[in-house]
Design an enzyme around this catalytic site. Structure first.
Site, PDB file in Angstrom:
ATOM      1  N   ARG B 254       0.865  -1.177   0.000  1.00  0.00           N
ATOM      2  CA  ARG B 254       0.000   0.000   0.000  1.00  0.00           C
ATOM      3  C   ARG B 254       0.902   1.228   0.000  1.00  0.00           C
ATOM      4  O   ARG B 254       1.455   1.591   1.034  1.00  0.00           O
ATOM      5  CB  ARG B 254      -0.885  -0.021   1.245  1.00  0.00           C
ATOM      6  CG  ARG B 254      -2.106   0.877   1.179  1.00  0.00           C
ATOM      7  CD  ARG B 254      -2.709   1.061   2.567  1.00  0.00           C
ATOM      8  NE  ARG B 254      -1.886   1.960   3.347  1.00  0.00           N
ATOM      9  CZ  ARG B 254      -1.778   1.931   4.677  1.00  0.00           C
ATOM     10  NH1 ARG B 254      -2.431   1.057   5.384  1.00  0.00           N
ATOM     11  NH2 ARG B 254      -0.995   2.805   5.294  1.00  0.00           N
ATOM     12  N   HIS B 258      -3.729   4.610   4.351  1.00  0.00           N
ATOM     13  CA  HIS B 258      -4.850   3.669   4.341  1.00  0.00           C
ATOM     14  C   HIS B 258      -6.052   4.289   3.638  1.00  0.00           C
ATOM     15  O   HIS B 258      -6.641   3.710   2.739  1.00  0.00           O
ATOM     16  CB  HIS B 258      -5.212   3.270   5.772  1.00  0.00           C
ATOM     17  CG  HIS B 258      -6.487   2.492   5.865  1.00  0.00           C
ATOM     18  ND1 HIS B 258      -6.606   1.210   5.381  1.00  0.00           N
ATOM     19  CD2 HIS B 258      -7.702   2.827   6.340  1.00  0.00           C
ATOM     20  CE1 HIS B 258      -7.846   0.780   5.573  1.00  0.00           C
ATOM     21  NE2 HIS B 258      -8.536   1.750   6.149  1.00  0.00           N
ATOM     22  N   TYR B 267       3.354   5.518  11.721  1.00  0.00           N
ATOM     23  CA  TYR B 267       3.639   4.101  12.003  1.00  0.00           C
ATOM     24  C   TYR B 267       4.551   3.406  11.005  1.00  0.00           C
ATOM     25  O   TYR B 267       4.849   2.236  11.178  1.00  0.00           O
ATOM     26  CB  TYR B 267       2.335   3.317  12.139  1.00  0.00           C
ATOM     27  CG  TYR B 267       1.375   3.433  10.957  1.00  0.00           C
ATOM     28  CD1 TYR B 267       1.578   2.690   9.801  1.00  0.00           C
ATOM     29  CD2 TYR B 267       0.285   4.298  11.003  1.00  0.00           C
ATOM     30  CE1 TYR B 267       0.708   2.798   8.725  1.00  0.00           C
ATOM     31  CE2 TYR B 267      -0.589   4.407   9.926  1.00  0.00           C
ATOM     32  CZ  TYR B 267      -0.371   3.659   8.795  1.00  0.00           C
ATOM     33  OH  TYR B 267      -1.219   3.765   7.729  1.00  0.00           O
TER      34      TYR B 267
HETATM   35  C1  LIG Z   1     -15.162  -5.531  10.977  1.00  0.00           C
HETATM   36  C2  LIG Z   1     -14.331  -4.312  10.748  1.00  0.00           C
HETATM   37  N1  LIG Z   1     -13.457  -3.914  11.678  1.00  0.00           N
HETATM   38  C3  LIG Z   1     -12.722  -2.810  11.517  1.00  0.00           C
HETATM   39  C4  LIG Z   1     -12.843  -2.052  10.388  1.00  0.00           C
HETATM   40  C5  LIG Z   1     -12.015  -0.781  10.214  1.00  0.00           C
HETATM   41  N2  LIG Z   1     -11.035  -0.971   9.154  1.00  0.00           N
HETATM   42  C6  LIG Z   1     -11.268  -0.539   7.906  1.00  0.00           C
HETATM   43  S1  LIG Z   1     -10.062  -0.985   6.846  1.00  0.00           S
HETATM   44  C7  LIG Z   1      -9.200  -1.762   8.077  1.00  0.00           C
HETATM   45  C8  LIG Z   1      -7.899  -2.453   7.743  1.00  0.00           C
HETATM   46  C9  LIG Z   1      -8.088  -3.465   6.679  1.00  0.00           C
HETATM   47  O1  LIG Z   1      -6.875  -4.050   6.357  1.00  0.00           O
HETATM   48  P1  LIG Z   1      -6.751  -5.063   5.139  1.00  0.00           P
HETATM   49  O2  LIG Z   1      -7.740  -6.158   5.310  1.00  0.00           O
HETATM   50  O3  LIG Z   1      -5.334  -5.457   5.061  1.00  0.00           O
HETATM   51  O4  LIG Z   1      -7.184  -4.253   3.856  1.00  0.00           O
HETATM   52  P2  LIG Z   1      -6.504  -2.944   3.247  1.00  0.00           P
HETATM   53  O5  LIG Z   1      -7.228  -1.772   3.838  1.00  0.00           O
HETATM   54  O6  LIG Z   1      -5.068  -2.973   3.578  1.00  0.00           O
HETATM   55  O7  LIG Z   1      -6.747  -3.011   1.791  1.00  0.00           O
HETATM   56  C10 LIG Z   1      -9.845  -1.642   9.285  1.00  0.00           C
HETATM   57  C11 LIG Z   1      -9.348  -2.185  10.568  1.00  0.00           C
HETATM   58  C12 LIG Z   1     -13.776  -2.486   9.436  1.00  0.00           C
HETATM   59  N3  LIG Z   1     -13.980  -1.808   8.309  1.00  0.00           N
HETATM   60  N4  LIG Z   1     -14.503  -3.608   9.633  1.00  0.00           N
END
Ligand SMILES: Cc1ncc(C[n+]2csc(CCOP(=O)(O)OP(=O)(O)O)c2C)c(N)n1
Ligand SMILES: Cc1ncc(C[n+]2csc(CCOP(=O)(O)OP(=O)(O)O)c2C)c(N)n1
Ligand SMILES: [Mg+2]
Ligand SMILES: [Mg+2]
Lengths: 334, 365, 334, 365
Positions: B254, B258, B267
């Site tokens: 990434r 985010h 971080y």
């Molecule tokens: C059930 C849930 N918990 C927390 C969140 C908040 N949240 C949004 S994106 C994210 C991180 C996701 O990481 P990843 O699965 O690696 O996907 P990326 O964003 O890196 O594409 C979090 C914790 C959420 N959307 N849904």
């Protein structure tokens, strides 16, 4: 275990549900039953007895032991045009699926601007009084009724069970279908040919016993209890009107308010905890809609703010005839 | 975990634009097809940059950038057949592009004019799913529907490295393997779940998770559009042929925050990002095209021009997006008439009407 | 992003929570903070800013991305004698943990006959008004308040935030701690030395503005809105009494009923959907307890029975000053 | 899935009572220790039989039989150290026995006089968990507590084959491996989740699930108390030494019904059960003890007598268990004073008192 009934016209609620599911499977090839142990075993309550044998493993599916997975895959099947009917084995085991129900099943139709309906029925045998261990006697309906996008309904008798399960499956909205497990073996005459008409629209409450002095609103397992209470009250010279709500979301406030406007008093009865149970919403609405008619505050009779207790004490947790009559006494004491 | 993806990484085009061979995966593409992929990559990146800018300008409430993940998404998206169905997360703008979803449709969600945005059935591309992992189960259920329909379609479902910790994703692995559902689990391991590095989710490479559930897992260079295309195609073919699910881990990074709400300087260190810049998914294709004479200067300029035009139009269209009507809050809550919704709708309508007479919209302001 | 405040005495709510958590970590070595992105990042709202740096990775733990896992491991830590404080990133992401919360956190103390307390705090930034995408603006408090075994509370201002988070952590009961995320940046003077005393017991509601003509009950994000409405009403010659409930389970009905008995009218305001929201329980109770005092039905102002809408229309979903005043008008029209 | 557990099954004592060697696991036990294990097995089975009978007599609402799983439970239970902590399902009567939980305590739950039954801290044995899989996460959290305390205790958590499909169990795998928690996942694969055969939960042997999460998995003959003891001991030692979790799959068979409410004739054939009878966990130990002179006739008789006495006492004690007071419904809902509970408690107390004057308990009956 349920008795299938030897005469065509006499059904236990279990058998009525079974017959209703069978009809739905026959009428619509897109109907798929999903759950734990619903195949060969026919479900722990035998509600799906014989259906896998007759409709095959693709239509009556024993799923891996994971409620979120069952509901989540039901969502996907619905997206592909199927009409999943999910059985949750017991009330206390629906919570692992709560996220899928609240964030997906309930909201997806709106999210998709109406393009993707979620015609999913989630059947939940609920309530206590069967002497079970923990997590097998809960009444979680308020969680679902508070959730926009879900319909919540509960039949109280074999006729409604037969009709409402079919109506729920035919309905394009997701329906949480609360089955009063301790009434599974209650019997009644059902004529399948006229049942759907006789039951009427599922959104309507039904006055199951007319009366004058107070209205008693109830649903599911408590309808029989309240009818028994009304019969006992009659001996004491009190005439109770009993309303079977049938639909818990939305509520048929029109029917209920009309009754309360006549009787001037309302007692709401359910097994679920009183605090934020359906009775709270009903009391709030009726107190507002019947502000000038109510001669007493709405009295709520229900479960306590405590985990469902061990079975040897559950009779004191559950509203029974005496507690209903006590509630009526209180309503009439104003 | 090795930053380079380790020995099992499937790669067909090196960061330097060198075409390499792999014993299990290969792909033959015409110059035209290669140019089309390049065009996808550039346009998708341009849309992403524009959307990020629009968020900064206050036109969007939020944007989840795909910067760095273009190859993973274009590769996977182009592997999917029209009748296949894709379940995205909230970051799948590149796959959306390959499914014919207009970028403006994506922006609607982030602007806050809808919780959806497009017709999933028109594009065979589900709505974005924000709750991490939920869509994995939808994909399996959809695949079970395909099995019942008896067609040879397949499903591709996207999720991130963070999502692999969710119960729902693992249940999806169980259900897909038990039912042998035609599903490709496409995990973009971009090394981060917001601020949490991969180590917070797993202690072994993610592609190996699949073996624990009895189906194959492959790690592919997520910045290599050719490899992603080849691997995903093979996985989809396997699903179609009745071999059940495959997990494809697209090893990528990434490059941005985010989302536009995030501040990655809190971080992670810039050096890591710099290292991954050398593996840019677009640059290597450009070098490859140019070096092999598959595309010339004019082509590259045309794509730039097209990208610019796309961005300008997107910007204008975005600004012109109307806000929803207040009363639309009640639209589609149910598919049928609902007395509770009706009464609340009437309540809001009457309430709003009570202001329409007066000069000011409210008393307090 | 939150401003730490330069003067010791001026705190944003975010900073007040941060300071309260810091105090709890200092005071009790068994306190462990768990959540997603709460370490280096300090949480997406920076509530835990700097705490991992100061207390270490064992006390402020970035957890894998799975809410059920986070709450479930918190249960295990509690069994081992720890006091876990869980951060759920946003309201809409608490549902995957619902089973652990409802079936384990809430019930374990009773199940164990009091042998194993569950001193777990589940912090949930909740409510709308921040222009977020779906699932980031919900108000799920009624689900928890309906669940016996959980305490539910919500601070409305920095002082309460600072005090109540410490009280919640010190409490041996599990507490669902609803933080009004759009008020994180509201500022107020807080004297840490006297704050706990000033805030008083967390179970007590507080009359935050005395008045005569009607009572407005609210909590969390709506307290500021209702105070603003009360100020506007004053210009119109109406004197509103505003009660900040603070505790949602149990409810401090005593304080509220005392107010309603004086004013004769009650408007309940929350962001959560009205149908089976906290207002239902409050209306039911006050309608009963103040049956002879109420001059109008309890009026409920809240969210609608619809999924939380896209942000460009959320201002019409959320109760604002005008809708509160409209509710007051209705209460006064009887 | 092979009914015999496949080539990777760890076995030290064959169904015929033959002691065999295994390259990775071995165990040296004195005759006394062997006799003690035999005694455990017999007493545990006797308790189970008695409880089943008590249910039939209406003394219990339900009973979850352990028949066939005695060796798995005694082996695992005896591997655990006093300061270790065990998280059971609802069928762990054999492990409960090894933790010193009196059988009567177990019966309380199934009789319906409590939702708990014993002091988890006294026995380092958690309460039974009925919601499938929930306890897996508790175990990991408890293990994280051990890590923070800096002791070298370990945790053993039980679950069934069906439970491996639950999200929570898989999340427990993730969390345990990420935090390297000192947890042994002890899965009793008894081939059934109520009526669903193993194939509904997995298409590969369950012990292989662990590899997908980066920790070791072992399949052990669950009807071989020596092998279970050896394998579980090794797994606990590994956890104690800081090597993190292990999944132990005890390959066994549920010889009885799921619970006394179940009717297995609806879904499985008697022949399968017969086949497993030949692998009885107790018989093989008896043969081994007798054949090698580790125990004589007197010993076996003594154990029978002890078992009988235990059963008689259990029966009597069970019947004597008092029902809880109605007002106890409100006990321990909270650890602190709670106004809602107080008002409801008062309400019920007053209501009950209203009957105490009258001759009959209610009007309706
Ligand atoms: C059930 C849930 N918990 C927390 C969140 C908040 N949240 C949004 S994106 C994210 C991180 C996701 O990481 P990843 O699965 O690696 O996907 P990326 O964003 O890196 O594409 C979090 C914790 C959420 N959307 N849904
Ligand atoms: C979440 C949940 N869903 C369903 C049930 C009902 N149920 C009780 S035991 C059981 C089967 C469990 O199978 P397994 O994990 O193999 O354990 P076993 O009973 O065979 O020991 C089911 C479905 C439950 N207790 N919890
Ligand atoms: Mg990621
Ligand atoms: Mg099993």
């Amino acid at each position: 275990m349920p008795d299938g009934g030897t005469e065509m016209a006499v059904f236990t609620m279990a058998k009525a549900l079974n017959a209703g599911l069978r009809r739905a499977l026959e009428d619509d090839p897109k109907v798929v039953l999903m759950g734990e142990d619903i195949g060969r075993l026919g479900g722990v309550f035998r509600i799906t007895d014989g259906l896998q044998k007759d409709f095959g493993e693709h239509r009556v599916v024993d799923m891996p032991l994971a409620e979120s997975g069952i509901v989540g895959t039901a969502v996907g099947l619905a997206m592909r045009g199927y009409r999943p009917v999910v059985e949750i084995q017991f009330d206390g085991f629906v919570y692992p699926a709560f996220d899928q129900i609240v964030s997906q099943v309930a909201k997806h139709h709106a999210r998709s601007s109406g393009r993707t309906p979620m015609p999913i029925v989630i059947r939940i045998p609920f309530g206590g009084g069967i002497g079970a261990v923990e997590h097998h006697s809960e009444s979680p309906e308020a969680y679902f009724a508070h959730t926009a996008g879900l319909r919540v309904m509960s039949p109280s008798n074999p006729l409604d069970a037969y009709a409402m399960i079919q109506q729920a499956i035919a309905c394009p909205d997701p329906v949480v279908f609360m089955e009063p497990k301790r009434r599974y073996w209650d019997k009644a005459e059902v004529d399948p040919a006229t049942a759907l008409e006789a039951a009427g629209p599922f959104e309507r409450a039904r006055v199951v016993r007319p009366g004058e002095h107070a209205t008693v609103a109830c649903y599911g397992p408590m309808v029989r209890t309240c009818l028994e209470a009304a019969a006992a009250a009659e001996d004491e010279g009190r005439s109770l009107e009993v309303v079977d709500l049938r639909s818990l979301s939305p509520l048929d406030i029109t029917t209920l308010a009309a009754s309360v406007q006549r009787t001037g008093r309302l007692v709401v009865v359910h097994e679920a905890p009183v605090f934020l149970g359906l009775g709270a919403e009903i009391a709030a609405r009726i107190s507002a809609e019947c502000f000038y008619h109510l001669q007493a505050p709405v009295i709520r009779v229900g479960g306590y703010h405590a985990p469902y207790p061990p079975s040897r004490v559950e009779e004191h947790y559950l509203p029974d005839l005496d507690r209903v009559l006590d509630g009526v006494d209180r309503a009439l004491s104003y | 975990m090795t930053a380079d993806g380790g020995p099992n990484l499937v790669q067909l085009l090196t960061p330097e634009g060198e075409r390499v061979q792999h014993p299990d995966y290969d792909i033959e593409l015409s110059a035209e097809e290669l140019r089309a992929l390049y065009r996808d990559l550039v346009l998708v990146r341009r849309v992403d940059v524009e959307a990020t800018a629009l968020q900064r300008q206050g036109e969007l409430g939020l944007w989840a950038q795909l910067l760095g993940q273009e190859a993973a998404q274009v590769g996977a998206g182009r592997a999917v057949q029209p009748d296949d169905f894709v379940f995205p997360t909230y970051r799948e703008h590149g796959i959306a592009w390959t499914r014919g979803v207009a970028p403006l449709q994506l922006l609607k969600l982030f602007r806050g004019v809808t919780n959806g945005g497009w017709d999933p059935h028109e594009h065979n591309f589900a709505l974005y799913t924000i709750v991490i992992g939920d869509q994995a189960l939808h994909a399996v259920g959809y695949g079970m529907g395909i099995q019942r329909d008896g067609t040879d379609d397949a499903v591709l479902v996207c999720f991130g490295d963070g999502a692999t910790s969710q119960g729902d994703v693992n249940e999806a692995f169980v259900f897909a393997s038990v039912f042998n559902a035609p599903v490709v689990f496409f995990c973009q391991n971009n090394q981060w779940a917001i601020s949490e590095p991969l180590e917070r989710q797993t202690r072994i490479p993610l592609y190996r998770r699949a073996a624990g559930f009895g189906f194959p897992g492959v790690r592919v260079d997520g910045n290599d559009v050719l490899a992603v295309l080849a691997v995903t195609r093979a996985a989809l073919a396997s699903a179609r042929e009745g071999n059940g699910p495959t997990l494809v881990e697209a090893f990528t990074y990434r490059m941005g925050a985010h989302t536009t709400s995030d501040d990655p300087t809190r971080y992670r260190i810039a050096a890591d990002v710099e290292q991954w810049k050398l593996k840019d998914p677009i640059e290597r294709v450009k070098v490859y095209l140019a070096r092999n004479g598959f595309a010339d200067h004019t082509f590259f300029e045309e794509v730039e021009t097209e990208a610019e035009a796309l961005a300008v139009k997107l910007r204008d269209d975005c600004r012109a997006l109307p806000d929803p009507e207040p009363i639309s809050i009640f639209d589609n809550v149910y598919a049928t008439q609902n007395s509770l919704v009706e009464s609340e709708r009437t309540g809001l309508r009457d309430y709003l009407a009570s202001f329409s007479d007066t000069a000011h919209a409210g008393r307090g302001h």
